[in-house]
Write a protein that holds these residues in place. Sequence first.
Motif, PDB file in Angstrom:
ATOM      1  N   HIS A 141      25.251  35.395  45.841  1.00 35.65           N
ATOM      2  CA  HIS A 141      26.001  34.786  46.943  1.00 35.65           C
ATOM      3  C   HIS A 141      27.508  34.866  46.723  1.00 35.65           C
ATOM      4  O   HIS A 141      28.265  34.672  47.668  1.00 35.65           O
ATOM      5  CB  HIS A 141      25.575  33.326  47.112  1.00 35.65           C
ATOM      6  CG  HIS A 141      24.158  33.195  47.572  1.00 35.65           C
ATOM      7  ND1 HIS A 141      23.535  31.971  47.727  1.00 35.65           N
ATOM      8  CD2 HIS A 141      23.226  34.118  47.909  1.00 35.65           C
ATOM      9  CE1 HIS A 141      22.299  32.145  48.147  1.00 35.65           C
ATOM     10  NE2 HIS A 141      22.080  33.452  48.247  1.00 35.65           N
ATOM     11  N   LYS A 142      27.925  35.140  45.500  1.00 30.91           N
ATOM     12  CA  LYS A 142      29.357  35.289  45.241  1.00 30.91           C
ATOM     13  C   LYS A 142      29.933  36.524  45.935  1.00 30.91           C
ATOM     14  O   LYS A 142      31.134  36.636  46.110  1.00 30.91           O
ATOM     15  CB  LYS A 142      29.610  35.376  43.737  1.00 30.91           C
ATOM     16  CG  LYS A 142      29.179  34.140  42.964  1.00 30.91           C
ATOM     17  CD  LYS A 142      29.396  34.312  41.480  1.00 30.91           C
ATOM     18  CE  LYS A 142      28.937  33.078  40.701  1.00 30.91           C
ATOM     19  NZ  LYS A 142      29.126  33.247  39.237  1.00 30.91           N
TER      20      LYS A 142
ATOM     21  N   TYR B 157      21.040  47.131  46.059  1.00 36.27           N
ATOM     22  CA  TYR B 157      21.401  47.488  44.682  1.00 36.27           C
ATOM     23  C   TYR B 157      21.853  46.255  43.919  1.00 36.27           C
ATOM     24  O   TYR B 157      21.536  46.092  42.731  1.00 36.27           O
ATOM     25  CB  TYR B 157      22.505  48.541  44.658  1.00 36.27           C
ATOM     26  CG  TYR B 157      22.150  49.831  45.337  1.00 36.27           C
ATOM     27  CD1 TYR B 157      20.827  50.216  45.503  1.00 36.27           C
ATOM     28  CD2 TYR B 157      23.127  50.677  45.845  1.00 36.27           C
ATOM     29  CE1 TYR B 157      20.484  51.402  46.138  1.00 36.27           C
ATOM     30  CE2 TYR B 157      22.795  51.877  46.484  1.00 36.27           C
ATOM     31  CZ  TYR B 157      21.485  52.222  46.623  1.00 36.27           C
ATOM     32  OH  TYR B 157      21.171  53.398  47.247  1.00 36.27           O
ATOM     33  N   LEU B 158      22.589  45.382  44.585  1.00 31.87           N
ATOM     34  CA  LEU B 158      23.045  44.151  43.946  1.00 31.87           C
ATOM     35  C   LEU B 158      21.866  43.231  43.644  1.00 31.87           C
ATOM     36  O   LEU B 158      21.822  42.577  42.614  1.00 31.87           O
ATOM     37  CB  LEU B 158      24.057  43.451  44.852  1.00 31.87           C
ATOM     38  CG  LEU B 158      24.604  42.119  44.363  1.00 31.87           C
ATOM     39  CD1 LEU B 158      25.394  42.299  43.066  1.00 31.87           C
ATOM     40  CD2 LEU B 158      25.491  41.468  45.418  1.00 31.87           C
TER      41      LEU B 158
ATOM     42  N   THR C 290      25.659  34.453  60.995  1.00 30.98           N
ATOM     43  CA  THR C 290      24.279  34.930  61.083  1.00 30.98           C
ATOM     44  C   THR C 290      24.057  36.148  60.195  1.00 30.98           C
ATOM     45  O   THR C 290      23.050  36.245  59.477  1.00 30.98           O
ATOM     46  CB  THR C 290      23.925  35.278  62.533  1.00 30.98           C
ATOM     47  OG1 THR C 290      24.164  34.145  63.367  1.00 30.98           O
ATOM     48  CG2 THR C 290      22.477  35.703  62.657  1.00 30.98           C
ATOM     49  N   TYR C 291      24.991  37.079  60.222  1.00 35.79           N
ATOM     50  CA  TYR C 291      24.856  38.291  59.417  1.00 35.79           C
ATOM     51  C   TYR C 291      24.863  37.955  57.925  1.00 35.79           C
ATOM     52  O   TYR C 291      24.043  38.484  57.154  1.00 35.79           O
ATOM     53  CB  TYR C 291      25.988  39.264  59.744  1.00 35.79           C
ATOM     54  CG  TYR C 291      26.058  40.430  58.803  1.00 35.79           C
ATOM     55  CD1 TYR C 291      25.146  41.476  58.892  1.00 35.79           C
ATOM     56  CD2 TYR C 291      27.014  40.476  57.793  1.00 35.79           C
ATOM     57  CE1 TYR C 291      25.190  42.537  58.010  1.00 35.79           C
ATOM     58  CE2 TYR C 291      27.066  41.533  56.910  1.00 35.79           C
ATOM     59  CZ  TYR C 291      26.151  42.561  57.025  1.00 35.79           C
ATOM     60  OH  TYR C 291      26.202  43.608  56.143  1.00 35.79           O
ATOM     61  N   THR C 292      25.763  37.073  57.512  1.00 30.44           N
ATOM     62  CA  THR C 292      25.852  36.718  56.100  1.00 30.44           C
ATOM     63  C   THR C 292      24.582  36.029  55.625  1.00 30.44           C
ATOM     64  O   THR C 292      24.089  36.296  54.518  1.00 30.44           O
ATOM     65  CB  THR C 292      27.067  35.811  55.864  1.00 30.44           C
ATOM     66  OG1 THR C 292      28.247  36.450  56.360  1.00 30.44           O
ATOM     67  CG2 THR C 292      27.256  35.538  54.383  1.00 30.44           C
ATOM     68  N   GLN C 293      24.019  35.157  56.449  1.00 32.10           N
ATOM     69  CA  GLN C 293      22.785  34.475  56.072  1.00 32.10           C
ATOM     70  C   GLN C 293      21.632  35.454  55.908  1.00 32.10           C
ATOM     71  O   GLN C 293      20.857  35.367  54.946  1.00 32.10           O
ATOM     72  CB  GLN C 293      22.433  33.417  57.117  1.00 32.10           C
ATOM     73  CG  GLN C 293      23.374  32.213  57.125  1.00 32.10           C
ATOM     74  CD  GLN C 293      23.054  31.240  58.245  1.00 32.10           C
ATOM     75  OE1 GLN C 293      22.240  31.532  59.119  1.00 32.10           O
ATOM     76  NE2 GLN C 293      23.694  30.082  58.224  1.00 32.10           N
TER      77      GLN C 293
ATOM     78  N   LEU D 189      21.869  38.659  55.244  1.00 36.53           N
ATOM     79  CA  LEU D 189      22.151  39.592  54.148  1.00 36.53           C
ATOM     80  C   LEU D 189      21.870  38.964  52.786  1.00 36.53           C
ATOM     81  O   LEU D 189      21.349  39.629  51.879  1.00 36.53           O
ATOM     82  CB  LEU D 189      23.611  40.044  54.227  1.00 36.53           C
ATOM     83  CG  LEU D 189      24.050  41.161  53.270  1.00 36.53           C
ATOM     84  CD1 LEU D 189      23.338  42.462  53.616  1.00 36.53           C
ATOM     85  CD2 LEU D 189      25.554  41.351  53.326  1.00 36.53           C
ATOM     86  N   LEU D 190      22.204  37.690  52.640  1.00 38.81           N
ATOM     87  CA  LEU D 190      22.079  37.030  51.348  1.00 38.81           C
ATOM     88  C   LEU D 190      20.776  36.266  51.190  1.00 38.81           C
ATOM     89  O   LEU D 190      20.565  35.635  50.160  1.00 38.81           O
ATOM     90  CB  LEU D 190      23.261  36.070  51.150  1.00 38.81           C
ATOM     91  CG  LEU D 190      24.653  36.696  51.195  1.00 38.81           C
ATOM     92  CD1 LEU D 190      25.714  35.642  51.009  1.00 38.81           C
ATOM     93  CD2 LEU D 190      24.803  37.794  50.151  1.00 38.81           C
ATOM     94  N   LEU D 191      19.901  36.319  52.181  1.00 37.57           N
ATOM     95  CA  LEU D 191      18.660  35.556  52.131  1.00 37.57           C
ATOM     96  C   LEU D 191      17.783  35.924  50.940  1.00 37.57           C
ATOM     97  O   LEU D 191      17.268  35.029  50.244  1.00 37.57           O
ATOM     98  CB  LEU D 191      17.893  35.740  53.446  1.00 37.57           C
ATOM     99  CG  LEU D 191      16.656  34.862  53.638  1.00 37.57           C
ATOM    100  CD1 LEU D 191      17.048  33.390  53.627  1.00 37.57           C
ATOM    101  CD2 LEU D 191      15.941  35.213  54.940  1.00 37.57           C
ATOM    102  N   PRO D 192      17.582  37.227  50.616  1.00 35.63           N
ATOM    103  CA  PRO D 192      16.691  37.543  49.483  1.00 35.63           C
ATOM    104  C   PRO D 192      17.350  37.422  48.111  1.00 35.63           C
ATOM    105  O   PRO D 192      16.680  37.620  47.101  1.00 35.63           O
ATOM    106  CB  PRO D 192      16.285  38.998  49.763  1.00 35.63           C
ATOM    107  CG  PRO D 192      17.436  39.558  50.517  1.00 35.63           C
ATOM    108  CD  PRO D 192      17.996  38.436  51.338  1.00 35.63           C
TER     109      PRO D 192
END
Length: 227
Positions: free
Chosen positions: A67-68, A222-223, A53-56, A58-61
């Motif tokens: 995603h790497k 930042y990324l 859930t956290y990864t999804q 975090l990487l949603l935007p």
Amino acid sequence: MTLSFFDQFMSPTLMGIPLIVLAMILPWTLLPTPTQQWLNNRTLTLQSWFLRTYTQQLLLPMNSLGHKWALLLTSLMVYLLFINVLGLLPYTFTPTTQLSMTLGLAVPLWLATVLIGLRNKATASLAHLLPEGTPTLLIPILIIIETISLFIRPVALGVRITANLTAGHLLMQLIATAAFVLMPMMPTVSLLTSILLLLLTLLEIAVALIQAYVFVLLLSLYLQENV
């Protein structure tokens, strides 16, 4: 007797060996490892659900290039979370109260995001230093200001988490010392102070969790600007 309240932020040593290394390695040994069974226990199931859930979120935007960084950002979040929470236990040490560690994490990761931006889209990355429509006379000043703000980012990342945890730990020690001193003289006041200490401890647990999340979230922002 504690000579200074700030002694708790000094790296402890045992037989001349700094224990900060042990405090940095210990969190990884507490994580349950997945098994080859078809059905995992509740701890592993909850851990997998939280990480997914956290990864999804975090990487949603981000786009596919960002995603790497999923494994790195998620691992960093769990690592900081464990270190911050374990530092609240008695007879422990919080490595994130040391600027040497927080800046050691913030500077390389921030620099990696900047280098990725310069490699993938150099024009867009450099365009952040000068907003569109800036008057000619303000161009040199704005470039200097934006450049300074860019280099302040890793310092802000490291100082934010260190300052918040240091202030919370110091306040907890002050209130605990007051409760201990007032116990023989004013038991009622000491009891009220202990209740305040309990509430502050709960708040500090929340701060430890939030600061770990904010550190990784700002890094992901930042990324996001550079991918």
